[in-house]
Every structure is written in C-alpha cells, then in structure tokens.
Design a protein around this motif. Structure first.
Motif, PDB file in Angstrom:
ATOM      1  N   THR A 124      -4.726   6.509   1.433  1.00  0.00           N
ATOM      2  CA  THR A 124      -4.880   5.029   1.448  1.00  0.00           C
ATOM      3  C   THR A 124      -3.785   4.199   2.056  1.00  0.00           C
ATOM      4  O   THR A 124      -2.743   3.910   1.643  1.00  0.00           O
ATOM      5  N   ILE A 125      -4.032   3.793   3.299  1.00  0.00           N
ATOM      6  CA  ILE A 125      -3.054   2.946   3.884  1.00  0.00           C
ATOM      7  C   ILE A 125      -3.586   1.678   4.414  1.00  0.00           C
ATOM      8  O   ILE A 125      -4.613   1.587   4.769  1.00  0.00           O
ATOM      9  N   PHE A 126      -2.600   0.946   4.774  1.00  0.00           N
ATOM     10  CA  PHE A 126      -2.782  -0.402   5.677  1.00  0.00           C
ATOM     11  C   PHE A 126      -1.892  -0.192   6.816  1.00  0.00           C
ATOM     12  O   PHE A 126      -0.784   0.057   6.786  1.00  0.00           O
ATOM     13  N   PHE A 166       0.818  -1.262   0.163  1.00  0.00           N
ATOM     14  CA  PHE A 166       0.090  -0.049  -0.091  1.00  0.00           C
ATOM     15  C   PHE A 166       0.835   1.187   0.085  1.00  0.00           C
ATOM     16  O   PHE A 166       0.475   2.188  -0.652  1.00  0.00           O
ATOM     17  N   ASN A 167       1.960   1.174   0.722  1.00  0.00           N
ATOM     18  CA  ASN A 167       2.845   2.172   0.469  1.00  0.00           C
ATOM     19  C   ASN A 167       3.495   2.809  -0.918  1.00  0.00           C
ATOM     20  O   ASN A 167       3.669   3.912  -1.318  1.00  0.00           O
ATOM     21  N   ASN A 175       5.126   7.275   1.927  1.00  0.00           N
ATOM     22  CA  ASN A 175       4.041   7.203   1.393  1.00  0.00           C
ATOM     23  C   ASN A 175       3.294   8.593   1.011  1.00  0.00           C
ATOM     24  O   ASN A 175       2.275   8.542   0.370  1.00  0.00           O
ATOM     25  N   TRP A 176       3.612   9.159   1.908  1.00  0.00           N
ATOM     26  CA  TRP A 176       2.594  10.646   1.833  1.00  0.00           C
ATOM     27  C   TRP A 176       2.359  11.475   0.727  1.00  0.00           C
ATOM     28  O   TRP A 176       1.907  12.381   0.766  1.00  0.00           O
ATOM     29  N   SER A 177       3.135  11.338  -0.252  1.00  0.00           N
ATOM     30  CA  SER A 177       3.018  12.190  -1.474  1.00  0.00           C
ATOM     31  C   SER A 177       3.579  11.348  -2.754  1.00  0.00           C
ATOM     32  O   SER A 177       4.458  10.437  -2.526  1.00  0.00           O
TER      33      SER A 177
END
Length: 380
Positions: free
Chosen positions: A139-141, A131-132, A205-207
């Motif tokens: 959208t994360i796990f 997901f990263n 993963n934030w951008s």
C-alpha cells in the motif's frame, strides 16, 4: 500475488496525475527555472546527470494548489475507505518486537485539508510519508511528477559484525575505489550505524520488521528506499562520510548529491510548464503517459478455473460483471468470486484507467446485491 500489491500500488501512483493543474503559458521562463536549466544542460552538453540545485528548483517550481490537494485527499479517502481491508488493523498497536505507529488512515488524511504548503512537492512528499508510516509494502502513494530523477553520491554501503560490533562499510565507490571496504564511522558528524538505522525506521516502508528495513536501506538495488540511492530530495546538497581504512586515521569524504534520469524523459520537456504538462499531468499535455508501466504493459488473458470452482461450462456459475479484461465477478451458489486477471489494466492513458474504476466498484456492489455470504479472491 497479493491483491493490494496489485491494486493499491497501481492506483496510488496515478492519483496526482489525474488532477488538473494550470501554469500560465504566457509567463516568461525565469532564470531560476530549474527544469529549463536541466533542459539546457541536456541539449548543450548531452548530460543525463544534473545538480541537486537544478532538480530541487525544478520540483519545487509548482506552488501549492488547494484544489489539487483537495481532489487528491478525496480520491485517496474514497479508495482507502472502499478497498483497504487492513484499515482497522492499521489502528492496532504493533505486536512485541515490531516498531511502527498505529494510525487511523482516514482521520490522518482529513487533517491534510487544514494544512498549507509552499509547493506541490512538499504536499506530495507529506502524503508519501503518511503512507510510508503504514510499513505496508503493498500500500503506497507515489507520483511520477516527483520521482523522475534518482539522487546518488557514487558510494554504496554494507554492514558487518566485527568483534561483536555492527559496523557500516563501503560496498562500492565509483569515484575513489580505494575507499571500498573502509569503515564508515560517521555520516555528517553522527554515528553512521545510527543514521542509517534511523533512515530505515523512518523512510523505508517495505516491511514491518525494522531489521528487514535496515537491510533494504543498505541494498543499493532498492532505489527509492536505499539510503545511498533515493528519489526524494535529500535534506541538503551534500553529505560527508568519515572513513577509517586499514587502521589509518579517520578522514572525511564530502560528496555532492547528483541526480540522474533517462534521455527519453529529458526529451519531453524544456521548462517547468512543459515538464508538468508532459510528465506530471500528461492528460493536459501529451496524451501518452510517461509511466514505464504503460510502455511495458502485458495483458494476460487467462480463463482457467478458480480453484476448480469456475469452469466456463459449469451452469452453476453466474457471471455478474466483467471489467475490461481486468476484474471479473461471478456467483457460485452462495459464494462470490472476484477474479483479478492482471495486475495492470489494459489502458493506454491515465484517463482510461480512472474511467474504469467506477466499473470495478459497481461490480462489487452487484455481487453483494446477489445475497452472497462469502467472497473468494482469485489472483491469477
């Protein structure tokens, strides 16, 4: 507020907690039980900081379970297939200037059915990494089970451009303050800038913008995504920084990764079994979730108009379904209106939250069956 920040970030954090996992109650607690060693340190020395080895052994004390993995993949596949509106978009190659891989998320999830792992932790981390790779902050796990401790080395960093060269420097060092503002030339023998750049590219993963991810990797306030402060077990128990201060010769500083958590968590377990029952799988153990989301939940009841469309007294508005003061479904002429009242459902346990999801799905189905042609999402 973006719908998927609300919905997916919340749902995925609960997936593993909803699965059933059993540890024998009769098995003696071995000396190698890292969770038990943590408990002993907490009780005898009142410590809240623990060794890399103890936390690693605690996390990795649960063998891989095919049934847990299958249920997790089933749940994620249903959620993604039913709600992730960017599913097709994620398959497209990135625009020029962006660096992330296109992916068919459903197909990639299916591949996990044929994989095997040594521990449940290894499986969970692999799903987190998948997901990263979306590089989508909404959208994360995540799993409460393996994000209880925060790893750190007492040193944080920042980046500057000096004579046209971008360099890494020490922002703070709580062990040796004389290292502050020294240049970090190497990390474990490799160029420091390149190491943090690669970490930002792979683990943040934030951008979708790599430059933004690089800044996040250096920001110590972003625990879990920062290079210096993270939740995932580091690859090895220590890390070596090569520093250069005020034109002096370079020297190495070796630091151990330590792990910290709060006392309220430490009071919930005394060995690996009680850790799993009370933190990883509170449905089987304590009925009260350990998630801070539940402790600090504030449910807001707002009945304003939806951009002037939804007035309660308006007879042209048809109520389709209201789900537990969480999501409301309406029809206005040929429009469907989905009103999301709060980012956190008013539930006190994971059981109650999971039981609510079918009602939300049914609301969407009933809305479609009215013959609507368009949908408005109102994020209150």
């Amino acid at each position: 507020m973006n719908f998927f920040e609300v919905f997916f970030a919340f749902l995925f954090s609960l997936v593993l907690n909803a699965q059933s996992y059993t540890i024998s109650q009769e098995a003696p607690v071995p000396v190698t039980d890292g969770c038990a060693r943590i408990h002993n340190e907490f009780i005898t020395k009142q410590k809240t900081n623990f060794s890399y080895t103890d936390v690693k052994d605690c996390y990795q004390s649960y063998p891989f379970d095919k049934d847990v993995a299958s249920k997790t993949i089933d749940t994620l596949t249903d959620l993604i297939g039913g709600f992730y509106s960017f599913l097709d978009k994620a398959k497209e190659p990135p625009q020029p200037g962006f660096d992330f891989r296109p992916m068919d998320l459903i197909a990639e999830l299916k591949l996990f059915r044929n994989k095997s792992y040594a521990t449940l932790y290894d499986f969970t981390i692999d799903i987190i990494h998948l997901f990263n790779d979306l590089k989508d902050a909404h959208t994360i796990f995540a799993s409460n089970c393996f994000e209880t401790f925060v790893f750190y080395t007492n040193m944080t960093f920042y980046s500057v451009v000096d004579n046209g060269m971008q360099k890494i420097k020490v922002f703070n060092d709580t062990i040796d303050r004389s290292n502050i503002d020294c240049e970090v030339t190497h990390i474990d023998g490799q160029q420091a800038f390149q190491i943090i750049y690669e970490y930002a590219n792979k683990s943040v993963n934030w951008s979708r913008d790599l430059g933004v991810r690089f800044n996040i990797a250096l920001d110590h306030t972003y625990a879990k995504r920062s290079f210096a402060i993270r939740y995932e077990i580091p690859e090895k128990p220590d890390i070596t920084y090569t520093l250069k201060c005020d034109n002096t010769n370079e020297f190495n500083v070796k630091r151990n990764w330590n792990a910290f958590t709060i006392r309220s968590v430490l009071n919930k377990f005394n060995d690996s079994k009680s850790y799993f029952d009370n933190i990883c799988n509170p449905i089987k153990g304590s009925k009260q979730s350990v998630s801070s989301n539940h402790k600090h939940r504030k449910v807001t009841k707002i009945f304003d108009n939806v951009d002037g469309i939804l007035a309660k007294q308006d007879q042209s508005v048809t109520t389709i379904r209201i789900v537990d003061q969480f999501v409301e479904f309406y029809k206005v002429q040929d429009f469907g209106v989905v009103k999301i009242i709060t980012e956190q459902p008013n539930t006190s346990t994971t059981d109650e939250t999971i039981a609510m999801f079918p009602k939300v799905i049914q609301g969407f189905k009933e809305l479609v069956n009215t013959g609507i042609k368009k949908v408005i999402d109102d994020l209150v």
